[in-house]
Design an enzyme around this catalytic site. Sequence first.
Site, PDB file in Angstrom:
ATOM      1  CG  HIS A 143      -1.943  -1.050   1.247  1.00  9.06           C
ATOM      2  ND1 HIS A 143      -3.271  -0.811   1.513  1.00  9.06           N
ATOM      3  CD2 HIS A 143      -1.865  -2.390   1.032  1.00  9.06           C
ATOM      4  CE1 HIS A 143      -3.955  -1.937   1.469  1.00  9.06           C
ATOM      5  NE2 HIS A 143      -3.108  -2.915   1.180  1.00  9.06           N
ATOM      6  CG  HIS A 195      -2.507  -4.145   5.488  1.00  7.74           C
ATOM      7  ND1 HIS A 195      -1.286  -4.082   4.856  1.00  7.74           N
ATOM      8  CD2 HIS A 195      -3.309  -4.870   4.661  1.00  7.74           C
ATOM      9  CE1 HIS A 195      -1.331  -4.720   3.699  1.00  7.74           C
ATOM     10  NE2 HIS A 195      -2.553  -5.217   3.554  1.00  7.74           N
ATOM     11  CG  HIS A 251       0.882 -14.308   0.000  1.00  5.69           C
ATOM     12  ND1 HIS A 251       0.890 -14.552  -1.354  1.00  5.69           N
ATOM     13  CD2 HIS A 251       0.738 -12.967   0.142  1.00  5.69           C
ATOM     14  CE1 HIS A 251       0.756 -13.408  -2.007  1.00  5.69           C
ATOM     15  NE2 HIS A 251       0.667 -12.428  -1.128  1.00  5.69           N
ATOM     16  CG  ASP A 273      -4.262 -10.157  -1.538  1.00  7.01           C
ATOM     17  OD1 ASP A 273      -5.035  -9.253  -1.927  1.00  7.01           O
ATOM     18  OD2 ASP A 273      -3.187  -9.922  -0.958  1.00  7.01           O
ATOM     19  CG  LEU A 311       4.901 -11.737  -1.590  1.00  4.89           C
ATOM     20  CD1 LEU A 311       4.561 -12.718  -0.483  1.00  4.89           C
ATOM     21  CD2 LEU A 311       4.690 -12.386  -2.948  1.00  4.89           C
ATOM     22  N   GLY A 313       0.187  -9.214  -3.621  1.00  2.84           N
ATOM     23  CA  GLY A 313      -1.019  -9.988  -3.870  1.00  2.84           C
ATOM     24  C   GLY A 313      -0.583 -11.283  -4.533  1.00  2.84           C
TER      25      GLY A 313
END
Length: 374
Positions: A143, A195, A251, A273, A311, A313
Amino acid sequence: DHRDLHSFPTRRSSDLVMLKALCIGQDIKDILLKDPKTKDQMLAYEESTATYYVAPAYLDLQVNGYAQVTLDEGYSEDALLYMSDAMRRDGTSMFVPTVITCTRDYMAQVLKITSDFMAKFPGRIPGVHLEGPFISQGRAGIHQASLIRVMAEEDLELLLKYRKAISYITCSPESVPPLMRKALIDAGIKLSLGHSTADFKAADEFLKAGATLGTHLYNAMTKASNGRTPGCVEALLLNKTFTGVICDGVHVAWPLVQLAHQILGRNFVLVTDALAAAGVKDPTTFPKFNFAGTKIFNDPVRGCIDSNGTLGGSRLVMAQGVRNLVNELGLSLEDAVYAGAISPYGALRLCPLPYINVLDDKLNVVAPSILAPV
């Protein structure tokens, strides 16, 4: 319209999980012949002595993009329809479009488009997932850190206005003031812990105050570094919260996926995701794309990463996730399908839609998203 469906569960889960069909008997034929698209496939089934499975179609709770389309900059009716059609062909009859941390103006556009889309195309999506911007700077992941913020009154007003268009919001406790948190929950908006740099106490209080989901367990959240510092991961597991896990082998390590499933049970939710690389059969044909304001590389080994190796997604599809749970974790087919087709509806408190997939003996979807007779 899914908004008029009764609260989950309205039927016994055993009625919706799975039927095994050997040599394709009359029951499966009746189901397939209800759908004109499958009539041409019947001869192959009738002549086969292989094993097939009839299972509920999948619901993916976290989809940022699919089949070379991304939503973080191109959220539109056309994009949602294209993705919905592509995912249905792959066995996912409903999905939750996800928009990560963005400006308030873009969020307003997304919510308006979502509201209009749900009215025009009922049953395609249950609302949008806003993953941020009300998250922790220290767990931003892919993000854009400059857009992360604490919820303001203008944000709350916008969210309440479009509450029926929101599937859930991923946020961190410190970024949503308690009174705003209460207003959102009272309005029926689901909050998901993710997050987040929250310690165990803050995360546990957040869940006990009404947050009902967890976003991509283990990823972008605090976890115990020793025997004295539990974090978000432990809070979600101890509360047995409906929690998504990205089951792509990239992940999260498989032993940790297995641990989560053993603890969460029916509240373990398979999610992808997914990014624009999902649904693309060969990664080399779609080597890079833009997401979250940066270039993402579709690495065949390391997954979807930025130039720093972060990463962003995955390229996972739900059908592969189910196969992974069976082949990598040794779950029964019933438990694996439950994680991808029933638990997601439970997380959203919706009754599962009556779509089914036909799977072959290798768990490939050979007849996807068939509307079953009810």
